[in-house]
Design an enzyme around this catalytic site. Structure first.
Site, PDB file in Angstrom:
ATOM      1  N   ASP A   1       0.828  -1.114  -0.103  1.00  9.97           N
ATOM      2  CA  ASP A   1       0.049  -0.082  -0.004  1.00  9.97           C
ATOM      3  C   ASP A   1       1.124   1.359   0.054  1.00  9.97           C
ATOM      4  O   ASP A   1       2.175   1.038   0.087  1.00  9.97           O
ATOM      5  CB  ASP A   1      -0.950  -0.002   1.262  1.00  9.97           C
ATOM      6  CG  ASP A   1      -0.069  -0.041   2.551  1.00  9.97           C
ATOM      7  OD1 ASP A   1       0.844  -0.566   2.547  1.00  9.97           O
ATOM      8  OD2 ASP A   1      -0.543   0.894   3.510  1.00  9.97           O
TER       9      ASP A   1
ATOM     10  N   GLU B   1       2.368 -10.330   1.030  1.00 10.28           N
ATOM     11  CA  GLU B   1       2.615  -8.849   1.098  1.00 10.28           C
ATOM     12  C   GLU B   1       4.060  -8.490   1.110  1.00 10.28           C
ATOM     13  O   GLU B   1       4.744  -9.608   1.421  1.00 10.28           O
ATOM     14  CB  GLU B   1       1.703  -7.924   1.747  1.00 10.28           C
ATOM     15  CG  GLU B   1       1.829  -6.364   1.436  1.00 10.28           C
ATOM     16  CD  GLU B   1       0.845  -5.591   2.222  1.00 10.28           C
ATOM     17  OE1 GLU B   1      -0.093  -5.761   2.841  1.00 10.28           O
ATOM     18  OE2 GLU B   1       0.962  -4.479   1.864  1.00 10.28           O
TER      19      GLU B   1
END
Ligand code: G3I
Ligand code: 9MR
Ligand code: ZN
Length: 410
Positions: free
Chosen positions: A57, A390
């Site tokens: 992100d 991630e």
């Protein structure tokens, strides 16, 4: 040791730079250039550009950023010191006039799988927390002792003054309507200890050592992650030339933890120093590898270096998945990391270490697909599995420090 590997691992962190145009294989114009609303006020932070996007992100978070900065600084490599300054210089902009430090700078929600300049929602500076403020004091003071620059030392002292004025924890929880990373820490004693040690090393003022002694906990060497920064206080003392009494305890604590890690590794089928697998388990492996290398430096005992190498071997393929957890390295490596630039460009950015198995099934994909699996099997090379696939700057920084320690002493 493959220096292409350490270069790629550091290059990923550079590619996470915010607020600047990037060229190369994952190019984008300068992102997140505007002002940020200071939550709970009608005021704005006018200049808050810089720093690194945290992970898959585009949030910028002081607490995990501090951990990444410490690992880069401790690596001692010149190009990593320069990279650390990119984050430090942004963190300076996150400090309030009373010394407190905003916890994070993000939008209210995560964007789609777009390049960073496409995230154009309103930026928000979240409220001050004592964890962020103490981490800030710690990294700034440690940076001051390396770079000998007052522009790091004075803000570190201002943050410390804020901590003295606020002896009880100011915790952080996402404000109403915000869902980005929380990095909520229920205990700030370890961050305060880290700040005290780092300021002692930077100033030699015995006041800080007195404070450090009162905050010291014998478990600091056994804990790690972005919410357990006590170990970095011990490392500041060991790496400085200062010799307060506590320094000898610090070395003993590291050696005793290293002995424990060797046992834990012996009990793991892959000789990883892991007994459970949590979100970001791969960073626990690389952090433990770094601790073993610190123990090797202190004692010269070959056994510690041998086990440190086994930690990197686990990351590179000696694991339940029989794959390298670093994109672009090894015969089989992650192709679908949860990383927005990779997804937007349709190819995995090389040199990124994914989080690895997480037995707590913390995303919808994991809940659906990992039920009943052995803890070490709870991983999938799937975009949707953000709790296992991630990437983040602090995971890469920990890996980078391990690789450079092995290169220098191996
Ligand atoms: O401390 C407890 C421990 O006592 C317990 O046994 C264990 C089992 O559930 O959980 C431990 O807490 C975990 C905490 O990390 C500390 O390790 C939480 O469950 C776990 O949910 C939490 O995960 C964090 C995750 O965000 C969710 O908050 C990860 O460490 C952290 O790396 C990750 O960070 C995200 C950001 O929020 C957003 N940006 C991407 C980044 C990477 O995925
Ligand atoms: O992409 C987000 C990732 O960076 C975070 O670590 C994760 C947990 O906070 O959340 C991801 O975003 C997902 C969100 O939580 C739920 N909707 C789907 C988002 C993308 O998968
Ligand atoms: Zn950005």
């Amino acid at each position: 040791m493959d220096s292409d590997l350490s270069d790629a691992v550091l290059k990923m962190i550079t590619a996470q730079r915010c607020g600047t145009q990037l060229t190369g294989d994952f190019p984008h114009p300068a992102c997140h250039a505007g002002r940020a609303l200071i939550w709970g006020t009608d005021g704005y932070l006018k200049d808050c550009t810089g720093g690194w996007h945290d992970a898959g992100d585009y949030g910028r978070y002081v607490v995990p950023g501090a951990k990444a900065v410490m690992d880069l600084l401790l690596s001692g490599r010149a190009d990593a010191l320069d990279e650390a300054r990119w984050e430090l210089d942004w963190m300076l902009k996150m400090q309030n006039s009373d010394g407190g430090v905003y916890h994070k700078l993000t939008c209210r929600d995560f964007p789609g799988f777009v390049m960073p300049d496409q995230e154009t929602e309103e930026l928000i500076a979240s409220p001050v927390s004592t964890a962020a403020t103490a981490d800030f004091a710690g990294v700034m003071a440690f940076a001051a002792s390396i770079f000998h620059e007052k522009r790091y030392l004075v803000p570190a002292m201002m943050a410390y003054v804020f901590l003295i004025a606020n002896p009880s924890i100011i915790p952080f929880f996402n404000p109403e309507g915000m869902v980005t990373g929380e990095y909520s820490d229920s205990c700030d004693k370890d961050e305060r200890f880290f700040a005290s040690c780092a300021l002692y090393c930077a100033t030699s003022n015995p006041y800080f050592m007195k404070k450090a002694r009162s905050l010291y906990d014998m478990d600091f060497a056994s804990q790690g992650d972005w919410d357990c920064m006590g170990i970095y206080g011990l490392l500041c003392l060991i790496h400085s030339r200062k010799r307060p009494d506590l320094k000898w305890n610090a070395k003993a604590d590291i050696l005793s933890r290293a002995d424990e890690l060797v046992c834990i590794a012996e009990l793991n089928p892959f000789k990883a120093a892991l007994s459970t697998y949590r979100w970001g388990s791969n960073m626990e492996v690389t952090d433990n590898g770094c601790l073993l290398m610190e123990a090797f430096r202190i004692s010269g005992k070959e056994k510690y270096r041998e086990y440190a190498k086994k930690q990197l071997d686990y990351i590179l393929g000696n694991n339940a998945q029989k794959m390298s957890f670093i994109t672009g390295f090894g015969e089989k490596s992650p192709l679908h990391p949860h990383h927005r630039p990779s997804e937007a460009m349709g190819k995995p950015m090389p040199g990124m270490m994914v989080g690895g198995p997480d037995q707590h099934l913390q995303d919808p994909y994991a809940l659906e697909n990992f039920k009943g699996l052995e803890p070490c099997m709870c991983y999938a090379d799937e975009l949707a599995s953000y709790s296992t696939n991630e990437v983040s700057v602090y995971w890469n920084a920990s890996l980078f420090r391990l690789i450079t320690m092995l290169e220098n002493n191996g």
